[in-house]
Design a protein around this motif. Structure first.
Motif, short mmCIF file in Angstrom:
data_model
loop_
_atom_site.label_atom_id
_atom_site.label_comp_id
_atom_site.label_asym_id
_atom_site.label_seq_id
_atom_site.Cartn_x
_atom_site.Cartn_y
_atom_site.Cartn_z
N SER A 29 32.90 -23.20 54.72
CA SER A 29 33.56 -24.41 54.28
C SER A 29 33.33 -25.53 55.29
O SER A 29 33.26 -25.28 56.48
CB SER A 29 35.06 -24.17 54.10
OG SER A 29 35.72 -25.34 53.66
N ASN A 31 35.01 -29.19 56.38
CA ASN A 31 36.15 -30.08 56.22
C ASN A 31 35.69 -31.51 56.51
O ASN A 31 34.84 -32.05 55.82
CB ASN A 31 37.29 -29.63 57.13
CG ASN A 31 38.63 -30.21 56.69
OD1 ASN A 31 38.70 -30.95 55.71
ND2 ASN A 31 39.68 -29.88 57.40
N THR A 51 36.98 -37.05 54.83
CA THR A 51 37.64 -35.77 54.79
C THR A 51 37.05 -34.89 53.69
O THR A 51 36.25 -35.34 52.86
CB THR A 51 39.14 -35.94 54.54
OG1 THR A 51 39.34 -36.41 53.19
CG2 THR A 51 39.77 -36.92 55.51
N GLY A 52 37.48 -33.63 53.69
CA GLY A 52 37.04 -32.73 52.64
C GLY A 52 37.46 -33.20 51.26
O GLY A 52 36.79 -32.92 50.27
#
Length: 120
Positions: A29, A31, A51-52
């Protein structure tokens, strides 16, 4: 994990460039992603971050001229730079907060930098 920044070059004042930052490797992932710059004799400064969830923030000096975006499928962040000024000249670095597996912490990784030169 590697971040590869590209897209820098020489441009005349008032021109545009688009920087790309591609993340590769074992990634679970991503972010926040951001772009920083460092001119000779100065400290590295934040240019823009995303941001994510897609929220963005910009340095006052680039607001209205630069746009940060991301493509999570391509694991890529972009920095569209318009109306470039000589004072925008710097080495531009990208970074990303990346987790390499489920439940692992996020660490900040940096790309190698790409040089932007703006002629007056």
């Amino acid at each position: 994990v590697q971040l590869q920044a590209s897209g820098g070059g020489l441009v005349q004042a008032g021109g545009s460039l688009r920087l790309s930052c591609v993340a590769s490797g074992s990634i679970f992932s991503i972010n926040d992603m951001g772009w920083y710059r460092q001119a000779p004799g100065t400290e590295r400064e934040l240019v823009a971050k995303i941001t994510g969830g897609g929220s963005t923030a910009y340095a006052d000096s680039v607001k209205g001229r630069f746009t940060i975006s991301r493509d999570d499928v391509k694991r890529t962040a972009y920095l569209q730079m318009n109306r470039l000024k000589p004072e925008d000249a710097a080495v531009y670095y990208c970074n990303g907060d990346i987790a390499v597996r489920h439940l692992s912490p996020f660490y900040t990784y940096w790309g190698q930098g790409t040089l932007v030169t703006v002629s007056s």
